[in-house]
Design a protein around this motif. Structure first.
Motif, PDB file in Angstrom:
ATOM      1  N   THR A 160       0.795  -1.278   0.031  1.00 49.52           N
ATOM      2  CA  THR A 160       0.024  -0.101  -0.167  1.00 49.52           C
ATOM      3  C   THR A 160       1.064   1.286  -0.092  1.00 49.52           C
ATOM      4  N   ASN A 161       0.271   2.327  -0.017  1.00 46.54           N
ATOM      5  CA  ASN A 161       1.076   3.783   0.236  1.00 46.54           C
ATOM      6  C   ASN A 161       2.181   3.612   1.355  1.00 46.54           C
ATOM      7  N   GLU A 162       1.629   2.846   2.401  1.00 50.68           N
ATOM      8  CA  GLU A 162       2.543   2.907   3.628  1.00 50.68           C
ATOM      9  C   GLU A 162       3.691   2.183   3.466  1.00 50.68           C
ATOM     10  N   THR A 163       3.681   1.090   2.515  1.00 49.40           N
ATOM     11  CA  THR A 163       4.816   0.248   2.602  1.00 49.40           C
ATOM     12  C   THR A 163       5.610   0.323   1.163  1.00 49.40           C
ATOM     13  N   ILE A 164       4.957   0.915   0.147  1.00 48.05           N
ATOM     14  CA  ILE A 164       5.805   0.771  -1.180  1.00 48.05           C
ATOM     15  C   ILE A 164       6.867   1.428  -1.146  1.00 48.05           C
ATOM     16  N   PHE A 165       7.063   2.561  -0.113  1.00 47.78           N
ATOM     17  CA  PHE A 165       8.449   3.174  -0.499  1.00 47.78           C
ATOM     18  C   PHE A 165       9.520   2.590   0.240  1.00 47.78           C
ATOM     19  N   ASP A 166       9.098   1.528   1.125  1.00 46.34           N
ATOM     20  CA  ASP A 166      10.291   0.909   1.632  1.00 46.34           C
ATOM     21  C   ASP A 166      10.938  -0.118   0.681  1.00 46.34           C
ATOM     22  N   LEU A 167      10.279  -0.323  -0.379  1.00 52.56           N
ATOM     23  CA  LEU A 167      10.868  -1.527  -1.315  1.00 52.56           C
ATOM     24  C   LEU A 167      11.790  -0.983  -2.216  1.00 52.56           C
ATOM     25  N   ARG A 168      12.947  -1.510  -2.288  1.00 52.93           N
ATOM     26  CA  ARG A 168      14.243  -1.263  -2.686  1.00 52.93           C
ATOM     27  C   ARG A 168      14.730  -1.953  -3.960  1.00 52.93           C
ATOM     28  N   GLU A 169      13.943  -3.100  -4.202  1.00 56.45           N
ATOM     29  CA  GLU A 169      14.159  -3.789  -5.302  1.00 56.45           C
ATOM     30  C   GLU A 169      13.318  -3.446  -6.533  1.00 56.45           C
ATOM     31  N   ARG A 170      13.539  -3.133  -7.547  1.00 56.55           N
ATOM     32  CA  ARG A 170      12.825  -2.611  -8.518  1.00 56.55           C
ATOM     33  C   ARG A 170      11.864  -3.907  -9.036  1.00 56.55           C
ATOM     34  N   PRO A 171      10.322  -3.511  -9.088  1.00 59.09           N
ATOM     35  CA  PRO A 171       9.537  -4.493  -9.420  1.00 59.09           C
ATOM     36  C   PRO A 171       9.798  -4.635 -10.999  1.00 59.09           C
ATOM     37  N   ARG A 172       9.689  -5.886 -11.422  1.00 60.67           N
ATOM     38  CA  ARG A 172       9.871  -6.424 -12.762  1.00 60.67           C
ATOM     39  C   ARG A 172       8.516  -5.914 -13.366  1.00 60.67           C
ATOM     40  N   HIS A 173       7.286  -6.267 -12.745  1.00 60.49           N
ATOM     41  CA  HIS A 173       5.800  -5.892 -13.246  1.00 60.49           C
ATOM     42  C   HIS A 173       4.890  -5.554 -12.320  1.00 60.49           C
ATOM     43  N   LEU A 174       4.701  -4.341 -11.921  1.00 57.71           N
ATOM     44  CA  LEU A 174       3.871  -3.774 -11.050  1.00 57.71           C
ATOM     45  C   LEU A 174       2.451  -3.997 -11.343  1.00 57.71           C
ATOM     46  N   ILE A 175       1.525  -4.575 -10.890  1.00 55.58           N
ATOM     47  CA  ILE A 175       0.153  -4.500 -10.946  1.00 55.58           C
ATOM     48  C   ILE A 175      -0.265  -3.535  -9.833  1.00 55.58           C
ATOM     49  N   VAL A 176      -1.080  -2.564 -10.430  1.00 54.07           N
ATOM     50  CA  VAL A 176      -1.706  -1.288  -9.388  1.00 54.07           C
ATOM     51  C   VAL A 176      -3.385  -1.728  -9.447  1.00 54.07           C
ATOM     52  N   VAL A 177      -3.888  -1.952  -8.310  1.00 54.44           N
ATOM     53  CA  VAL A 177      -5.210  -2.241  -8.337  1.00 54.44           C
ATOM     54  C   VAL A 177      -5.859  -0.755  -7.675  1.00 54.44           C
ATOM     55  N   GLY A 178      -6.581  -0.519  -8.480  1.00 55.89           N
ATOM     56  CA  GLY A 178      -7.170   1.230  -7.991  1.00 55.89           C
ATOM     57  C   GLY A 178      -6.567   2.183  -9.148  1.00 55.89           C
ATOM     58  N   GLY A 179      -7.420   3.016  -9.711  1.00 56.59           N
ATOM     59  CA  GLY A 179      -6.913   3.927 -10.670  1.00 56.59           C
ATOM     60  C   GLY A 179      -7.391   5.146 -10.356  1.00 56.59           C
ATOM     61  N   GLY A 180      -7.100   5.491  -9.001  1.00 52.87           N
ATOM     62  CA  GLY A 180      -7.520   7.150  -8.473  1.00 52.87           C
ATOM     63  C   GLY A 180      -6.086   7.557  -8.726  1.00 52.87           C
ATOM     64  N   PRO A 181      -5.975   8.846  -7.938  1.00 54.21           N
ATOM     65  CA  PRO A 181      -4.864   9.531  -7.824  1.00 54.21           C
ATOM     66  C   PRO A 181      -3.383   8.859  -7.516  1.00 54.21           C
ATOM     67  N   ILE A 182      -3.594   8.263  -6.359  1.00 53.34           N
ATOM     68  CA  ILE A 182      -2.312   7.546  -5.818  1.00 53.34           C
ATOM     69  C   ILE A 182      -1.924   6.443  -6.744  1.00 53.34           C
ATOM     70  N   GLY A 183      -2.930   5.511  -7.137  1.00 50.64           N
ATOM     71  CA  GLY A 183      -2.791   4.522  -8.315  1.00 50.64           C
ATOM     72  C   GLY A 183      -1.916   4.997  -9.580  1.00 50.64           C
ATOM     73  N   MET A 184      -2.448   6.022  -9.751  1.00 53.64           N
ATOM     74  CA  MET A 184      -2.098   6.825 -11.128  1.00 53.64           C
ATOM     75  C   MET A 184      -0.645   7.219 -11.156  1.00 53.64           C
ATOM     76  N   GLU A 185      -0.555   7.904  -9.889  1.00 54.53           N
ATOM     77  CA  GLU A 185       0.841   8.724  -9.943  1.00 54.53           C
ATOM     78  C   GLU A 185       1.836   7.548  -9.595  1.00 54.53           C
TER      79      GLU A 185
END
Length: 472
Positions: A160-185
């Motif tokens: 979620t937005n509370e944990t995504i910024f701790d991810l230090r390994e680049r995702p190969r393919h990120l699936i975003v569930v939700g197309g609001g402002p946070i999801g699209m940014e």
């Protein structure tokens, strides 16, 4: 024995709204206790506005290296150090933290209790082994990401937005569930940082924005390679090896390596024991009136937890309302008609007041819609950012809403926020002098569109001009 504290004001929550109330109140002579069980600065500093914009900035630099051809700059594939980009995010947060720190607020005279608060009566709160009795309370506990009960999701690692910024390994393919402002940014930022990205939205992506404006931004995001899937509710999530598969209501399946859930937020009220305080709530949060008072008239609620729009600047605005009311006893009411919002995709989208659809429903034939394209602005052409427009809703010569999609829309919307909140006529914007060449001229020219049919397409104007020219 539990210590007892008696103060003028007890603020529950150390996010942007709560900190604004606490700082303002103590500097005006009130005794203040601030209760915060999590991180000072709240969601905005630690998980929301600040880290997201820092990551977007890193992504913008990466994208610039691939798009220089029209300017005579040979595009190159950037070498992206994803962990270093996250270090930039962390450094930005660290630079702001002292302003929101316990030490700073204690230096102002605020007593800070680092614990979760719980009401024990309509006038008392327990936190940190202390019982706090206050003349007024302010609930400013914010909101948290809502994770829906999708079958299989609880068994799959997800962010979620509370944990995504701790991810230090680049995702190969990120699936975003939700197309609001946070999801699209986050979708666009991760795409620019080298990830494959798929956005899955159960309804319409950026559905709360004006469709005409959203379409411009979504066209650009799709052109960068983000896959956007609309009207497809997620029905199941499962993991097999290194892959995560998302099944949707239309029978399709999407496979990626990481999943970000960005479907909305929920108010943080669970630990407060609000029943004991006589504070009524609903699914959106704490129920407040126009003065931000709850059903217990000694208790206010502000920001996300108050059940309205969820913006940091709205929480700051609410803080001012509470200070006028609680400290000075002045009548003060909150309104969201003068609250702008922005989505920091590229191009950005910003809105203040009524959208075109809302204005048509409210004002009918009295509505005039003014438009001016960035493509007709010299600075936008020089910068190569000519996609987008300013759109203004006008009724009887006054703007009642404005939307912008284009470069620096979040900055430019402030002009229209001033015009609407101050009830200025459209002529105030049309008549201002903007430096040349600047993007702000687009708003000026949009305002000028109000006078085009009245001056250049009016036969009586031409007759008057003709008569004047015959005078000696």
């Amino acid at each position: 024995m539990t210590d007892h504290i008696k103060v003028d004001l007890c603020v529950i929550g150390g996010g942007s709204g709560g900190l604004s109330v606490a700082a303002g109140a103590v500097q005006m002579g009130a005794s203040v206790v601030l209760v915060e069980g999590g991180k000072m600065g709240g969601d905005c500093l630690n998980y929301g506005c600040v880290p997201s914009k820092a990551l977007i900035a890193a992504a913008k630099h990466a994208h610039a290296m691939t798009t220089g051809a029209p300017f005579g700059i040979t595009p190159v594939d950037p070498e992206i150090n994803f962990a270093a980009a996250k270090d930039h995010v962390r450094s930005v947060i660290a630079g702001i933290e002292p302003h929101d720190s316990v030490e700073r607020f204690e230096s102002l005279g605020v007593q800070v209790i680092q614990d979760w608060g719980k009401f024990t009566s309509p006038s008392e709160l327990q936190a940190g082994g202390k019982t706090i009795q206050a003349r007024r309370f302010v609930i400013a506990t914010g909101s948290s990401p809502f994770v829906p009960p999708i079958p299989g999701l609880e068994d799959v690692p997800h962010y979620t937005n509370e944990t995504i910024f701790d991810l230090r390994e680049r995702p190969r393919h990120l699936i975003v569930v939700g197309g609001g402002p946070i999801g699209m940014e986050m979708a666009q930022a991760h795409r620019r940082l080298g990830c494959e990205v798929t956005v899955i939205e159960g309804a319409t992506v950026l559905g709360k924005d004006d469709p005409e404006l959203a379409a411009v931004a979504l066209s650009a995001i799709r052109a960068e390679g983000v896959e956007i899937v609309e009207n497809a509710a997620v029905e199941q999530v499962r993991k097999a090896g290194d892959d995560i598969t998302v099944s949707t209501s239309d029978g399709r399946e999407f496979t990626g390596s990481h999943i970000l859930v960005a479907v909305g937020r929920k108010p943080n009220t669970g630990t407060l024991n609000l029943d004991a305080a006589g504070v009524e709530t609903n699914r959106a949060g704490v129920i407040v009136d126009a003065s931000l008072k709850t059903s217990n008239r000694k208790i206010y609620a502000i920001g996300d937890v108050a059940g309205g729009k969820q913006f940091t600047h709205l929480a700051g605005y609410h803080a001012g309302i509470v200070i006028r009311s609680a400290l000075f006893g002045l009548p003060a009411k909150a309104s969201d008609t003068n609250i702008p919002h922005a989505t920091y995709t590229d191009p950005e989208i910003a809105q203040i007041g009524l959208t075109e659809a809302q204005a048509r429903e409210e004002h009918g034939d009295a509505l005039e819609v003014l438009r001016f394209q960035f493509a007709e602005n010299d600075r936008a052409r020089a910068e190569g950012v000519s996609a987008g427009l300013v759109k203004v809703m006008v009724v009887k010569g006054r703007p009642v809403g404005a939307g912008i999609v284009g470069p620096q829309a979040g900055e430019q919307i402030s002009l229209w926020s001033l015009a609407i909140s101050s009830k200025l006529k459209i002529g105030a914007v049309a008549g201002m002098v903007a430096p040349y060449p600047t993007l702000m001229e687009v708003s000026k020219r949009a305002g000028g569109q109000y006078y085009t049919p009245r001056l250049f397409e009016n036969k009586w104007v031409k007759k008057v001009v003709g008569l004047v020219q015959k005078l000696p």
